[in-house]
Design a protein around this motif. Structure first.
Motif, PDB file in Angstrom:
ATOM      1  N   GLU A  19       3.406  30.696  -7.595  1.00  0.00           N
ATOM      2  CA  GLU A  19       4.200  31.820  -7.087  1.00  0.00           C
ATOM      3  C   GLU A  19       5.692  31.522  -7.210  1.00  0.00           C
ATOM      4  N   ALA A  20       6.049  30.229  -7.034  1.00  0.00           N
ATOM      5  CA  ALA A  20       7.476  29.871  -7.156  1.00  0.00           C
ATOM      6  C   ALA A  20       7.931  30.075  -8.591  1.00  0.00           C
ATOM      7  N   LEU A  21       7.049  29.711  -9.546  1.00  0.00           N
ATOM      8  CA  LEU A  21       7.411  29.871 -10.963  1.00  0.00           C
ATOM      9  C   LEU A  21       7.562  31.346 -11.298  1.00  0.00           C
ATOM     10  N   VAL A  22       6.690  32.181 -10.682  1.00  0.00           N
ATOM     11  CA  VAL A  22       6.793  33.627 -10.962  1.00  0.00           C
ATOM     12  C   VAL A  22       8.107  34.151 -10.387  1.00  0.00           C
ATOM     13  N   GLU A  56      17.878  41.740 -13.370  1.00  0.00           N
ATOM     14  CA  GLU A  56      17.701  43.180 -13.687  1.00  0.00           C
ATOM     15  C   GLU A  56      16.254  43.616 -13.576  1.00  0.00           C
ATOM     16  N   GLY A  57      15.394  42.663 -13.097  1.00  0.00           N
ATOM     17  CA  GLY A  57      13.980  43.060 -12.948  1.00  0.00           C
ATOM     18  C   GLY A  57      13.228  42.808 -14.253  1.00  0.00           C
ATOM     19  N   ILE A  58      11.912  42.889 -14.185  1.00  0.00           N
ATOM     20  CA  ILE A  58      11.100  42.621 -15.386  1.00  0.00           C
ATOM     21  C   ILE A  58       9.784  43.371 -15.252  1.00  0.00           C
ATOM     22  N   THR A  59       9.265  43.786 -16.386  1.00  0.00           N
ATOM     23  CA  THR A  59       7.969  44.493 -16.312  1.00  0.00           C
ATOM     24  C   THR A  59       6.902  43.487 -15.922  1.00  0.00           C
ATOM     25  N   GLN A  60       5.853  43.978 -15.321  1.00  0.00           N
ATOM     26  CA  GLN A  60       4.781  43.086 -14.894  1.00  0.00           C
ATOM     27  C   GLN A  60       4.188  42.362 -16.093  1.00  0.00           C
ATOM     28  N   ALA A  61       4.048  43.121 -17.189  1.00  0.00           N
ATOM     29  CA  ALA A  61       3.444  42.533 -18.393  1.00  0.00           C
ATOM     30  C   ALA A  61       4.308  41.370 -18.868  1.00  0.00           C
ATOM     31  N   ALA A  62       5.601  41.602 -18.961  1.00  0.00           N
ATOM     32  CA  ALA A  62       6.491  40.543 -19.458  1.00  0.00           C
ATOM     33  C   ALA A  62       6.451  39.358 -18.495  1.00  0.00           C
ATOM     34  N   LEU A  63       6.335  39.675 -17.192  1.00  0.00           N
ATOM     35  CA  LEU A  63       6.334  38.593 -16.197  1.00  0.00           C
ATOM     36  C   LEU A  63       5.103  37.693 -16.370  1.00  0.00           C
ATOM     37  N   MET A  64       4.018  38.336 -16.817  1.00  0.00           N
ATOM     38  CA  MET A  64       2.781  37.544 -16.974  1.00  0.00           C
ATOM     39  C   MET A  64       2.993  36.413 -17.988  1.00  0.00           C
ATOM     40  N   THR A  65       3.842  36.671 -18.998  1.00  0.00           N
ATOM     41  CA  THR A  65       4.056  35.585 -19.974  1.00  0.00           C
ATOM     42  C   THR A  65       5.189  34.691 -19.486  1.00  0.00           C
ATOM     43  N   ALA A  66       6.207  35.325 -18.901  1.00  0.00           N
ATOM     44  CA  ALA A  66       7.363  34.494 -18.505  1.00  0.00           C
ATOM     45  C   ALA A  66       7.020  33.617 -17.315  1.00  0.00           C
ATOM     46  N   GLY A  78       4.566  31.643 -16.619  1.00  0.00           N
ATOM     47  CA  GLY A  78       3.793  30.395 -16.734  1.00  0.00           C
ATOM     48  C   GLY A  78       2.309  30.690 -16.825  1.00  0.00           C
ATOM     49  N   PRO A  79       1.486  29.631 -17.047  1.00  0.00           N
ATOM     50  CA  PRO A  79       0.049  29.812 -17.334  1.00  0.00           C
ATOM     51  C   PRO A  79      -0.711  30.411 -16.158  1.00  0.00           C
ATOM     52  N   ASN A  80      -0.187  30.248 -14.935  1.00  0.00           N
ATOM     53  CA  ASN A  80      -0.938  30.799 -13.797  1.00  0.00           C
ATOM     54  C   ASN A  80      -0.175  31.971 -13.178  1.00  0.00           C
ATOM     55  N   ALA A  81       0.524  32.785 -14.063  1.00  0.00           N
ATOM     56  CA  ALA A  81       1.376  33.867 -13.538  1.00  0.00           C
ATOM     57  C   ALA A  81       0.551  34.869 -12.739  1.00  0.00           C
ATOM     58  N   GLY A 121       0.066  33.487  -9.421  1.00  0.00           N
ATOM     59  CA  GLY A 121       1.425  33.352  -8.849  1.00  0.00           C
ATOM     60  C   GLY A 121       1.960  34.705  -8.398  1.00  0.00           C
ATOM     61  N   PHE A 122       1.702  35.734  -9.247  1.00  0.00           N
ATOM     62  CA  PHE A 122       2.240  37.080  -8.931  1.00  0.00           C
ATOM     63  C   PHE A 122       1.658  37.562  -7.608  1.00  0.00           C
ATOM     64  N   SER A 123       0.336  37.484  -7.482  1.00  0.00           N
ATOM     65  CA  SER A 123      -0.279  38.065  -6.254  1.00  0.00           C
ATOM     66  C   SER A 123       0.172  37.237  -5.049  1.00  0.00           C
ATOM     67  N   LYS A 124       0.324  35.902  -5.225  1.00  0.00           N
ATOM     68  CA  LYS A 124       0.767  35.071  -4.091  1.00  0.00           C
ATOM     69  C   LYS A 124       2.223  35.415  -3.722  1.00  0.00           C
ATOM     70  N   ALA A 125       3.078  35.580  -4.769  1.00  0.00           N
ATOM     71  CA  ALA A 125       4.495  35.865  -4.500  1.00  0.00           C
ATOM     72  C   ALA A 125       4.603  37.219  -3.808  1.00  0.00           C
ATOM     73  N   MET A 126       3.769  38.170  -4.269  1.00  0.00           N
ATOM     74  CA  MET A 126       3.762  39.503  -3.632  1.00  0.00           C
ATOM     75  C   MET A 126       3.387  39.341  -2.166  1.00  0.00           C
ATOM     76  N   SER A 127       2.266  38.523  -1.945  1.00  0.00           N
ATOM     77  CA  SER A 127       1.765  38.434  -0.554  1.00  0.00           C
ATOM     78  C   SER A 127       2.784  37.687   0.299  1.00  0.00           C
ATOM     79  N   HIS A 128       3.571  36.796  -0.341  1.00  0.00           N
ATOM     80  CA  HIS A 128       4.611  36.102   0.454  1.00  0.00           C
ATOM     81  C   HIS A 128       5.836  37.003   0.679  1.00  0.00           C
ATOM     82  N   GLY A 129       5.825  38.181  -0.021  1.00  0.00           N
ATOM     83  CA  GLY A 129       6.993  39.091   0.149  1.00  0.00           C
ATOM     84  C   GLY A 129       8.195  38.552  -0.603  1.00  0.00           C
ATOM     85  N   TRP A 130       7.945  37.764  -1.653  1.00  0.00           N
ATOM     86  CA  TRP A 130       9.098  37.271  -2.420  1.00  0.00           C
ATOM     87  C   TRP A 130       9.536  38.267  -3.488  1.00  0.00           C
ATOM     88  N   ILE A 131       8.613  39.076  -3.918  1.00  0.00           N
ATOM     89  CA  ILE A 131       8.949  40.033  -4.986  1.00  0.00           C
ATOM     90  C   ILE A 131       8.377  41.389  -4.637  1.00  0.00           C
TER      91      ILE A 131
END
Ligand code: FB9
Length: 498
Positions: free
Chosen positions: A75-78, A85-95, A97-100, A103-113
């Motif tokens: 989640e920290a890497l995500v 300027e923000g990023i599309t979810q699709a692009a974020l999946m590659t940017a 890292g391998p466990n994006a 990471g995304f769902s954890k970062a969301m649940s932590h309220g980081w993004i």
């Protein structure tokens, strides 16, 4: 001299009531296995110490956990990958890292993004600029060996996220034993006459016998698979009441190899393309003269109801020595003996298993020599039916029940049949041999009674052995290229289990 590990352990126990081998390992800064090894050799010297097994469950980082400690949590890497300027979810999946994805769902649940759906396409934006990567921090604790301080909820969650794993380590709690000493007295391994005569053996400590120790395998020979299969075939023939013919003569005369079998002197098999002729000695001269005359007669002008081949039979052709092309030559000698033995003809069942030589084109299944297996039955009134019945019994003992017979031709048998079997292991029909009823032109000149018929069949030893041991190229079975390991490790051979 730095006391070796065994002595250091014993000295430690001189003062300590008990110690865990894991603690000894960290105190002596040596690998735990070394401590266990030293313990084994202490135990070999008697009950100097007692060792109680202890199991330690410890938390360890998985490879993924190690990469989080190194690079940060998924989640920290995500979060770090979300630009101003923000990023599309699709692009974020590659940017991210391998466990994006995780990471995304954890970062969301932590309220980081957050996902800004007010724009098209929706963009992921940071909700907080700075975050604390507690996952990374907590895993670092574990890496530092302070894992047991971790709250169990985290431990469970990290285990579920395959960041942590529980490892069980086995160790021993050592205590002084009934024969405790701080030094290891050398253990005697041999009880010598001197020890006995001097009585010294009473003071000495002897290494306990390890009756489970596997002795050194005696270097011994191993039967080549061909010989194992030969033994099986021998067993089958003996069970069927056959006796073995003497085959100890690779060099044979053309007379017994061909002429006695009513094989004409101009037959293609009798030229050097198919047969290895011998130069020294080039010729044989000792033949039963009267019998030879009868063979000459039946070849040249016939007799016994046969018109013969009607050619000029030459003694010098019959005298030529060769490497026998079939063990049927031995059968001919045995049948002649049977016809001319004391007391006259008696029914007989003979078999032979030995080398024959053919000057054939070499290929994956053919060498210039192979072992022929042959069965011969001589008795009054034998028929083709007796031959077929015998073949069924013979191959049944080979684990083969489905046979088919195809009319064939041999100069010395009429009728003749090629034998085919359905081989369940190979799932196909294969040729397993040849057979026939010896011709009167062969038997009567020998002096066998008119009413005696002789049925016979032949096959090779190599083919069944190759099939049994799954060998496709004959050069892997015999010859200079054989891998001795195949011979040493070849399983026993049970033919009746095809
Ligand atoms: O062995 C052969 N095939 C075979 C035999 C057993 C087997 O067992 C498996 C476990 C189940 C598998 C295969 N053959 C005979 C058939 C073919 O391999 C053939 O291509 C090659 N033949 C050899 C001769 O090659 C020129 C095998 C050899 C052979 C052929 C005929 C005779 C002997 C050996 C004979 C005879 C005969 C006939 C009448 C009277 C007396 C002897």
């Amino acid at each position: 001299m730095h006391p070796d590990l065994t002595e250091r352990i014993l000295q430690h126990l001189e003062t300590a009531d008990q110690v865990d081998t894991l603690d000894l390992a960290s105190q002596f800064a040596v690998d735990h296995q070394k401590i266990v090894g030293a313990l084994k050799s202490i135990q070999a010297h008697g009950e100097l110490v007692t060792a109680e097994v202890a199991t330690h469950k410890s938390l360890g980082l998985t490879d993924e956990g190690l990469s989080v400690v190194e690079h940060g949590s998924h989640e920290a890497l995500v979060h770090a990958a979300v630009p101003e300027e923000g990023i599309t979810q699709a692009a974020l999946m590659t940017a991210g890292g391998p466990n994006a994805k995780v990471g995304f769902s954890k970062a969301m649940s932590h309220g980081w993004i957050l996902v800004d759906k007010t724009v098209t396409p929706p963009l992921v934006r940071r909700k907080v600029e700075k975050i604390t990567d507690s996952v990374k921090e907590q895993l670092k604790q574990v890496a530092a060996g302070k894992g047991d301080a971790l709250p169990s909820k985290e431990v469970t969650d990290f285990k579920k996220r395959k960041l942590l794993q529980e490892t069980t380590t086995k160790s021993f709690v050592l205590r002084r034993g009934p024969e405790f000493a701080t030094t290891l007295t050398k253990l005697e391994t041999d009880l010598t006459v001197e020890m006995l005569s001097s009585g010294l053996w009473e003071q000495l400590k002897f290494k306990s016998y390890n009756f489970d120790a596997l002795g050194a395998p005696p270097s011994r020979g191993h039967l080549h698979p061909l010989l194992k299969v030969r033994t099986e075939f021998r067993q089958i023939f003996l069970e069927m009441g056959f006796s073995e013919m003497p085959t100890n003569n690779y060099v044979e005369s053309s007379f017994w190899n061909f002429d006695a079998l009513y094989q004409p002197q101009q037959h293609p098999a009798r030229d050097a393309h198919d047969t290895f002729f011998v130069n020294h000695p080039a010729k044989s001269h000792k033949f039963p003269q009267d019998y030879l005359e009868r063979v000459k007669k039946v070849h040249s002008v016939g007799g016994y109801g046969s018109k013969g081949y009607g050619y000029d039979w030459k003694l010098e052709e019959a005298q030529k020595n060769l490497l026998r092309t079939h063990t049927t030559a031995v059968s001919a000698r045995m049948l002649y003996k049977l016809a001319n033995q004391e007391g006259g003809f008696k029914p007989a069942k003979y078999f032979s298993i030995d080398k024959v030589f053919r000057n054939e084109t070499l290929d994956a299944t053919h060498l210039a020599e192979f072992h022929q297996v042959e069965g011969v039955i001589a008795d009054v009134g034998l028929t083709l039916g007796d031959l077929i019945g015998t073949l069924y019994e013979f191959f049944r003992k080979l684990g083969i029940t489905q046979l088919e017979f195809k009319p064939a031709y041999n100069p010395y048998t009429e009728p003749s049949m090629e034998i085919f079997c359905y081989h369940p292991g190979l799932g196909k029909w294969i040729e397993v041999g040849n057979s026939g009823v010896f011709r009167p032109e062969m038997l009567l000149p020998m002096g066998l009674p008119e009413n005696v018929n002789v049925i016979a069949w032949g096959l090779s030893l190599e083919r069944p052995t190759m099939i049994k041991y799954g060998i496709n190229n004959i050069r892997d079975l015999v010859g200079p290229k054989v891998d001795l390991k195949m011979v040493e490790e070849g399983p026993i051979c049970r033919l009746d289990h095809v």
